[in-house]
Design a protein around this motif. Structure first.
Motif, mmCIF file in Angstrom:
data_model
loop_
_atom_site.group_PDB
_atom_site.id
_atom_site.type_symbol
_atom_site.label_atom_id
_atom_site.label_comp_id
_atom_site.label_asym_id
_atom_site.label_seq_id
_atom_site.Cartn_x
_atom_site.Cartn_y
_atom_site.Cartn_z
ATOM 1 N N GLY A 131 -4.929 43.196 19.076
ATOM 2 C CA GLY A 131 -3.347 42.271 19.062
ATOM 3 C C GLY A 131 -3.924 40.830 19.122
ATOM 4 N N VAL A 132 -2.913 40.274 17.989
ATOM 5 C CA VAL A 132 -3.110 38.738 17.781
ATOM 6 C C VAL A 132 -1.886 38.069 18.063
ATOM 7 C CG1 VAL A 132 -5.117 39.382 16.340
ATOM 8 C CG2 VAL A 132 -2.986 39.087 15.301
ATOM 9 N N GLY A 133 -1.883 36.684 18.004
ATOM 10 C CA GLY A 133 -0.694 36.030 18.008
ATOM 11 C C GLY A 133 -0.811 34.845 16.868
ATOM 12 N N ALA A 134 0.423 34.795 16.483
ATOM 13 C CA ALA A 134 0.524 33.802 15.134
ATOM 14 C C ALA A 134 1.547 32.754 15.593
ATOM 15 C CB ALA A 134 0.910 34.569 13.873
ATOM 16 N N VAL A 135 1.175 31.654 15.218
ATOM 17 C CA VAL A 135 2.186 30.338 15.402
ATOM 18 C C VAL A 135 2.308 29.650 14.304
ATOM 19 C CG1 VAL A 135 2.418 28.301 16.728
ATOM 20 C CG2 VAL A 135 1.032 30.237 17.722
ATOM 21 N N GLY A 136 3.522 29.519 13.690
ATOM 22 C CA GLY A 136 3.680 28.717 12.571
ATOM 23 C C GLY A 136 4.657 27.652 12.785
ATOM 24 N N ALA A 137 5.107 26.930 11.930
ATOM 25 C CA ALA A 137 5.800 25.677 12.228
ATOM 26 C C ALA A 137 6.864 25.768 13.333
ATOM 27 C CB ALA A 137 6.512 25.380 11.126
ATOM 28 N N ASP A 138 7.299 26.958 13.491
ATOM 29 C CA ASP A 138 8.551 27.143 14.551
ATOM 30 C C ASP A 138 8.632 28.436 14.988
ATOM 31 O OD1 ASP A 138 11.608 26.807 12.446
ATOM 32 O OD2 ASP A 138 9.882 28.150 12.396
ATOM 33 N N GLY A 164 9.165 35.406 15.524
ATOM 34 C CA GLY A 164 9.932 34.460 16.185
ATOM 35 C C GLY A 164 10.380 35.039 17.576
ATOM 36 N N LEU A 165 9.784 35.948 18.144
ATOM 37 C CA LEU A 165 10.536 36.473 19.459
ATOM 38 C C LEU A 165 9.373 35.819 20.564
ATOM 39 C CD1 LEU A 165 12.119 39.925 19.154
ATOM 40 C CD2 LEU A 165 13.091 37.664 19.248
ATOM 41 N N GLY A 166 8.037 35.503 20.366
ATOM 42 C CA GLY A 166 7.181 35.035 21.404
ATOM 43 C C GLY A 166 5.948 35.887 20.870
ATOM 44 N N LEU A 167 4.868 35.665 22.009
ATOM 45 C CA LEU A 167 3.413 35.750 21.907
ATOM 46 C C LEU A 167 3.233 36.918 23.075
ATOM 47 C CD1 LEU A 167 2.099 32.410 21.539
ATOM 48 C CD2 LEU A 167 2.344 33.945 19.771
#
Length: 300
Positions: A131-138, A164-167
């Motif tokens: 499982g990984v998280g991704a963070v874009g501009a918003d 866009g729902l969270g990490l």
């Protein structure tokens, strides 16, 4: 000089001091509980000053883990067999995933090069999903990377849920086979809560077609972690009328939310269970600096 990484019990007694004073975060225990790896140093998500350090709890010996001194390293995750560690590292202008043998041998090996910045969060106990998280501009988004029987990526990441729902992706610790549940945090209408979603390895979305979300936390929650028994989820929450964060737990078979800390001041980070389930470790600043604390699952 930063903070001295020290393990305290709930009475404030020093159990063990680790390494030199610095800024530490993301402490992660090996599957056998004999070592911890932590992010050391300051800097933002893309800062180059952070590195990984390994601490042998039996011999009390610290050692620098990642091999590239000019690149950041953070978010360490152990493989289920304890032989490897996957981590995020900023190289060539992007946060890619690298891995290295946990005994310190060899070199950093490129594990996965994505189209966007990602970092590892959880490795399923059967070794077949990361499982990984991704963070874009918003946007904050959850992905799952399928792995083959050798622990190498076997296909493109699967979007878990929607963007866009969270990490947060924390696989339930099943004794055999794939995970049954995924715990995660998501923000809706300005409030962050902890949720569960069923996991189906045979579904193209990894979620059963008729599955719904189950909200775990009551009134705010983040940073969920599974008890190794697979029956409880522990998380951080800030309840209405309080500016203090505490730890809570919920049995996935139902029942009331239970507060397991009762802090009246300070801040705590997400919990981390020892592999045998006898202890919960967490970062807290009860001493005035952020330190590592240990408590039993009932909060004592």
């Amino acid at each position: 000089r930063g903070d001295q990484l020290t393990i305290f019990d709930r009475e404030g007694n020093t159990i063990q001091t680790l390494g030199e004073p610095d800024d530490y975060s993301r402490v992660s225990f090996s599957p056998d509980g004999s070592k911890v790896v932590a992010t050391r140093g300051i800097g933002g998500r893309r800062g180059g000053a952070r590195q990984l350090w390994m601490f042998d709890l039996v011999r009390g010996i610290p050692s620098r883990f990642s091999t590239d001194p000019d690149s950041s390293a953070s978010f360490p995750v152990w493989s289920p067999d304890g032989n490897r560690i996957v981590f995020a590292s900023l190289r060539s202008g992007k946060l890619n995933l690298y891995q290295r043998l946990s005994n310190g041998g060899g070199e950093d090996e490129l594990f996965y090069k994505p189209d966007e910045d990602i970092y590892p969060l959880s490795w399923s106990r059967n070794g077949r999903f990361l499982g990984v998280g991704a963070v874009g501009a918003d946007l904050q988004t959850r992905w799952v990377i399928p792995l083959d029987d050798k622990g190498k990526p076997a296909g493109k990441p699967v979007l878990f849920g929607q963007r866009g729902l969270g990490l947060g992706v924390e696989f339930s610790p099943e004794a055999n086979g794939p995970p049954r549940w995924v715990a995660y945090q998501a923000t809706r209408d300005g409030r962050t809560e902890v949720y569960l979603w069923e996991f189906d390895p045979n579904s193209p979305t990894l979620i059963p077609a008729d599955a719904g979300e189950w909200q775990v936390s009551k009134g705010g929650g983040s940073a969920p972690q599974w008890n190794p028994n697979g029956k409880e989820v522990t998380y951080v929450g800030q309840r209405e009328g309080s500016q203090v964060y505490n730890h809570y737990k919920m049995n996935i078979n139902g029942g009331p939310e239970i507060a397991i800390t009762n802090n009246t001041s300070g801040h705590v980070d997400g919990p981390e269970y020892s592999p045998d389930g006898k202890w919960i470790y967490f970062n807290g600043n009860e001493t005035g600096t952020m330190q590592l604390w240990r408590m039993k699952p009932d909060g004592t």
